[in-house]
Write an enzyme that holds these catalytic residues in place. Structure first.
Site, PDB file in Angstrom:
ATOM      1  N   GLU A 122      32.275  57.014-100.578  1.00 22.18           N
ATOM      2  CA  GLU A 122      31.707  55.933 -99.768  1.00 22.18           C
ATOM      3  C   GLU A 122      31.573  56.382 -98.325  1.00 22.18           C
ATOM      4  O   GLU A 122      32.286  57.285 -97.894  1.00 22.18           O
ATOM      5  CB  GLU A 122      32.568  54.671 -99.880  1.00 22.18           C
ATOM      6  CG  GLU A 122      34.023  54.878 -99.545  1.00 22.18           C
ATOM      7  CD  GLU A 122      34.915  53.791-100.168  1.00 22.18           C
ATOM      8  OE1 GLU A 122      34.899  52.683 -99.637  1.00 22.18           O
ATOM      9  OE2 GLU A 122      35.607  54.074-101.163  1.00 22.18           O
ATOM     10  N   LYS A 124      32.171  56.711 -94.513  1.00 24.16           N
ATOM     11  CA  LYS A 124      33.392  56.502 -93.734  1.00 24.16           C
ATOM     12  C   LYS A 124      33.008  55.734 -92.465  1.00 24.16           C
ATOM     13  O   LYS A 124      32.228  56.209 -91.647  1.00 24.16           O
ATOM     14  CB  LYS A 124      33.995  57.856 -93.374  1.00 24.16           C
ATOM     15  CG  LYS A 124      35.280  57.766 -92.591  1.00 24.16           C
ATOM     16  CD  LYS A 124      35.844  59.176 -92.394  1.00 24.16           C
ATOM     17  CE  LYS A 124      37.076  59.152 -91.514  1.00 24.16           C
ATOM     18  NZ  LYS A 124      36.842  58.569 -90.210  1.00 24.16           N
ATOM     19  N   ASP A 126      33.497  54.404 -88.851  1.00 19.56           N
ATOM     20  CA  ASP A 126      34.251  54.877 -87.697  1.00 19.56           C
ATOM     21  C   ASP A 126      34.806  53.673 -86.951  1.00 19.56           C
ATOM     22  O   ASP A 126      34.249  53.206 -85.969  1.00 19.56           O
ATOM     23  CB  ASP A 126      33.324  55.703 -86.792  1.00 19.56           C
ATOM     24  CG  ASP A 126      34.116  56.540 -85.821  1.00 19.56           C
ATOM     25  OD1 ASP A 126      35.343  56.630 -85.980  1.00 19.56           O
ATOM     26  OD2 ASP A 126      33.506  57.111 -84.901  1.00 19.56           O
ATOM     27  N   TYR A 233      38.089  47.959 -98.203  1.00 18.11           N
ATOM     28  CA  TYR A 233      37.896  49.080 -99.105  1.00 18.11           C
ATOM     29  C   TYR A 233      39.061  49.358-100.049  1.00 18.11           C
ATOM     30  O   TYR A 233      39.028  50.293-100.824  1.00 18.11           O
ATOM     31  CB  TYR A 233      37.503  50.356 -98.364  1.00 18.11           C
ATOM     32  CG  TYR A 233      38.355  50.741 -97.184  1.00 18.11           C
ATOM     33  CD1 TYR A 233      39.701  51.000 -97.319  1.00 18.11           C
ATOM     34  CD2 TYR A 233      37.777  50.877 -95.926  1.00 18.11           C
ATOM     35  CE1 TYR A 233      40.462  51.377 -96.230  1.00 18.11           C
ATOM     36  CE2 TYR A 233      38.538  51.254 -94.821  1.00 18.11           C
ATOM     37  CZ  TYR A 233      39.888  51.494 -94.982  1.00 18.11           C
ATOM     38  OH  TYR A 233      40.647  51.869 -93.909  1.00 18.11           O
ATOM     39  N   LYS A 319      34.103  64.990 -92.893  1.00 19.51           N
ATOM     40  CA  LYS A 319      33.478  64.529 -91.652  1.00 19.51           C
ATOM     41  C   LYS A 319      32.222  65.324 -91.339  1.00 19.51           C
ATOM     42  O   LYS A 319      32.228  66.556 -91.416  1.00 19.51           O
ATOM     43  CB  LYS A 319      34.473  64.617 -90.507  1.00 19.51           C
ATOM     44  CG  LYS A 319      35.600  63.602 -90.695  1.00 19.51           C
ATOM     45  CD  LYS A 319      36.641  63.725 -89.620  1.00 19.51           C
ATOM     46  CE  LYS A 319      36.412  62.673 -88.548  1.00 19.51           C
ATOM     47  NZ  LYS A 319      37.501  62.678 -87.547  1.00 19.51           N
ATOM     48  N   CYS A 413      28.996  61.135 -47.994  1.00 21.79           N
ATOM     49  CA  CYS A 413      28.157  60.461 -48.978  1.00 21.79           C
ATOM     50  C   CYS A 413      26.749  61.041 -48.950  1.00 21.79           C
ATOM     51  O   CYS A 413      26.131  61.098 -47.894  1.00 21.79           O
ATOM     52  CB  CYS A 413      28.113  58.964 -48.684  1.00 21.79           C
ATOM     53  SG  CYS A 413      26.920  58.077 -49.696  1.00 21.79           S
ATOM     54  N   CYS A 416      24.150  58.264 -47.530  1.00 20.56           N
ATOM     55  CA  CYS A 416      24.158  57.712 -46.176  1.00 20.56           C
ATOM     56  C   CYS A 416      24.913  58.581 -45.180  1.00 20.56           C
ATOM     57  O   CYS A 416      24.925  58.290 -43.988  1.00 20.56           O
ATOM     58  CB  CYS A 416      24.764  56.311 -46.189  1.00 20.56           C
ATOM     59  SG  CYS A 416      26.546  56.337 -46.433  1.00 20.56           S
ATOM     60  N   CYS A 431      32.392  56.013 -51.117  1.00 18.90           N
ATOM     61  CA  CYS A 431      31.761  55.995 -49.802  1.00 18.90           C
ATOM     62  C   CYS A 431      32.237  54.727 -49.114  1.00 18.90           C
ATOM     63  O   CYS A 431      32.136  53.643 -49.660  1.00 18.90           O
ATOM     64  CB  CYS A 431      30.240  56.010 -49.952  1.00 18.90           C
ATOM     65  SG  CYS A 431      29.394  55.530 -48.448  1.00 18.90           S
ATOM     66  N   CYS A 436      25.816  51.426 -46.758  1.00 19.04           N
ATOM     67  CA  CYS A 436      25.219  52.504 -47.555  1.00 19.04           C
ATOM     68  C   CYS A 436      24.112  51.921 -48.440  1.00 19.04           C
ATOM     69  O   CYS A 436      24.365  51.028 -49.252  1.00 19.04           O
ATOM     70  CB  CYS A 436      26.329  53.134 -48.395  1.00 19.04           C
ATOM     71  SG  CYS A 436      25.817  54.396 -49.538  1.00 19.04           S
TER      72      CYS A 436
HETATM   73 ZN   LIG Z   1      27.112  56.015 -48.693  1.00 26.24          ZN
END
Ligand SMILES: [Zn+2]
Length: 672
Positions: A122, A124, A126, A233, A319, A413, A416, A431, A436
């Site tokens: 069957e 699997k 996840d 299951y 897998k 940054c 800016c 920042c 900004c």
């Molecule tokens: Zn900034």
């Protein structure tokens, strides 16, 4: 001299030992993240590779066994949940990525059984394995795998799952255990991530982690929002009369459980053919699948085959290999979030992976880049398993060009030029400049987003234009926009300007929670905003609330309370609240205040025959009342159902009135 076990020199021995211990530590750390926090930082494939290397070293150097930590099934127990023992140990499955190992498994089992066998195959899922225990046909407990011997009791959250029968009268008297997988459907996952992005939060990496995390939230209401699903299951081994796996699945289906499809395969070739069939269709399943489970169909035979330490002998998980691709790292761009957090993003030579073209991938933070020694020009290995966001696994050292230079994280940054700072306890750089531009744009976009103030015509392009033209810098500026100034913007006619102004006008009358959400207070998403608005139906009152008072609100923890308080303590935000009110925005909530239970605070203990806990809470809230999880002097009435907890004694100590089932009916009857 070889470097195999025969050489055994002290030098190679110590190098090997060092590697082994490092591996142990790394695996232990990943186990903790995966099982304890449901937040792994590497892919399953990469994790399995670590386990394999460990196994390889152990078989080459058996002496290492002395240094090895015992491997058990992963432990996902959390302290805050009640623990219960499993009736039978809940083992995990051995797994393999290779066809050869799969064939060896089948050969081994058939040899033990003394002849050819039929196997059930069957897909699997996840997700997260759980055990549902029914007593006399009623769901009594839902437990996670936990340590394998005992698990966390997650019954309250499991009860929020739609389409799961909580009563199976056909099962008769006594105990029955149903095992299965809890997961989040692929469509729901995409939807939830869409909402998250609107809230300016990093998207969830994959459905499995999200399902695991959701199962462990303390508020079942929050769990319900995650749209968990279940597929059954297995029926607990041992005391059940079923002869074959097919019979088990058939019975589960008749009882109303969602079940998985399965195929029967005889021998290795048959099984392999079925696995390939599932693999070919894996994109079409409503859930994430990472392989197929192969089990001996004959249940009495399973009993005879038994188990090893952590896994049964009669089953294996095959897998699918995650899909991988190599591509060139062209650059690293720093994305500025609305709170100023910088996220490095890898700009990649476009490459096709698992059906989509990948152009970029998140690199998480500066430490990740340094740890992997990523350099511009490097060839990187990408991996994408299921619906997981593509991840950069690492680099291909042999393909590093001579000119590749170490990446230097900027100290200002990039948007800016403002100062960057690393906040204690966080890996991210921020920042610090409140002006900004990308931060302003993201804050405005969040404010206008569908899950906040819902101003449809205020999208990224429009916000960019408005900021560039100097028309908008903060939320209040939006409500000062005028027709004539809008008409000076490029590509803007009277019609689109009118549309925007109408949208802005409409936003003035949105429910209060939308405004609270739109303010972009760190850690306050839409649901928290709703909880806050329900408890403090006035923005001014909320702004003046103390952190302790905040923490008494259902669903508000210490971090959120501190964050809300810090936000409103900032003078600029205090002024903002006053201005928004002056501009005519709805900052008070009237609707619920008129309900028959308005202002009344309740607490609940025990179970009631008429309603589930969550349903009861919703009923009370719909009538204007509120329900707290903890008792305090603010509680007006404790509702006591069957099998109540310690709250009754506490209530007597605090002199809080107590009501039973009849009082409840009367209370709710007010609305009839
Ligand atoms: Zn900034």
């Amino acid at each position: 001299m070889g470097d195999g076990p025969a050489s055994g020199g002290s030098f190679s021995q110590s190098v090997v030992e060092k590697e082994f211990l490092a591996l142990e530590a790394e695996i232990g750390e990943h186990d903790r993240r995966y099982y304890g926090e449901a937040a792994p930082t590497i892919s399953d494939g990469a994790y399995d590779a670590l386990l394999r290397r460990r196994q390889e070293l152990l078989s080459l150097y058996p002496d290492l066994q002395k240094r090895a930590a015992p491997r058990t099934v992963g432990d996902d127990r959390l302290e805050k949940f009640e623990k219960r023992p499993h009736r039978r140990p809940m083992l995990s499955l051995n797994n393999t990525y290779s066809e050869e190992e799969l064939r060896q498994f089948i050969e081994r089992v058939e040899r033990l059984a003394g002849g050819p066998l039929s196997f059930a195959v069957e897909p699997k899922i996840d997700g997260v394995a759980v055990s549902l225990v029914f007593r006399d046909g009623h769901l009594a407990h839902a437990l996670t795998r936990g340590s394998g011997l005992e698990g966390d009791d997650v019954t309250a959250n499991v009860r929020t799952i739609k389409g799961l029968p909580f009563k199976i009268p056909e099962a008769g008297q006594g105990i029955l255990e149903v095992r299965g997988e809890i997961y989040i459907g692929r469509e729901d996952f995409a939807l939830l991530n869409g909402q998250r992005e609107e809230e300016g939060l990093e998207p969830f990496a994959n459905g499995r982690n999200l399902a695991a995390g959701s199962l462990k939230v303390l508020d079942p209401k929050k769990a319900a929002e995650r749209r968990l699903r279940f597929i059954a299951y297995e029926i607990g081994e041992g005391d059940s009369p079923f002869l074959s796996h097919g019979q088990v699945l058939e019975t589960l289906r008749l009882w109303g459980f969602p079940t998985n499809e399965f195929r029967m395969g005889l021998g290795a070739d048959g099984v392999w053919e079925r696995i390939r069939e599932f693999g070919g269709r894996r994109q079409s399943y409503p859930f994430d699948t990472d392989g197929a489970v192969v089990k001996v169909d004959d249940r009495p035979l399973r009993e005879r085959l038994g188990s090893q330490a952590t896994a049964p002998r009669w089953a294996i998980a095959y897998k699918f290999s995650p899909e991988r691709a190599e591509t060139v790292l062209k650059g690293i761009r720093l994305q500025v979030g609305r709170s100023g957090v910088l996220t490095p993003v890898a700009e990649l030579e476009p490459v096709s992976l698992a059906g989509t073209t990948i152009r970029s991938a998140t690199l998480h933070n500066a430490d990740e880049i340094a740890r992997r020694d990523l350099r511009i020009g490097d060839t990187v290995l990408l991996e994408r398993a299921g619906e997981v966001i593509p991840a950069v696994l690492g680099i291909v050292p042999a393909k590093r060009p001579p000119w590749a230079e170490t990446y230097r994280y900027p100290d200002r940054c990039p948007a800016c030029g403002g100062n960057l700072c690393r906040i204690a306890g966080e890996v991210a750089y921020r920042c610090l400049n409140p002006d900004c531009p990308p931060q302003i744009a993201r804050r405005l976009l969040h404010f206008a987003s569908r899950s906040a103030m819902d101003i449809g015509s205020l999208g990224p392009q429009r916000v960019g234009q408005l900021i560039e033209a100097g028309l908008v810098r903060n939320f209040t500026d939006i409500f000062h926009l005028q027709m004539d100034s809008l008409l000076t913007l490029p590509r803007t006619g009277e019609k689109s300007a009118r549309h925007l102004l109408d949208g802005v006008e409409g936003a003035k009358n949105r429910p209060l929670w939308r405004l609270i959400h739109g303010l972009g207070i760190p850690h306050v998403g839409a649901e928290t905003a709703k909880a806050l608005a329900l408890r403090w139906p006035s923005l001014e009152k909320l702004a003046n609330c103390g952190s302790e008072e905040l923490q008494h609100c259902e669903g508000i923890g210490a971090i959120v309370a501190a964050s809300v308080q810090k936000f409103f303590q900032d003078d600029r935000n205090g002024r903002l609240v006053a201005e928004l009110k002056m501009l005519g925005l709805r900052t008070e909530e009237m609707a619920v205040a008129g309900g028959p239970l308005a202002g009344k605070v309740f607490a609940i203990t025990g179970t009631f025959s008429a309603y589930g806990r969550e349903e009861l809470k919703q009923k009370i809230e719909a009538l204007g009342g509120s329900v707290r999880s903890a008792l305090s002097r603010q509680v007006d009435l404790l509702l006591v159902g069957a099998e109540p907890g310690s709250k009754v004694i506490e209530a007597e100590k605090l002199n809080i009135p107590i009501g039973g089932e009849r009082d409840l009916a009367e209370l709710l009857g007010l609305s009839l």
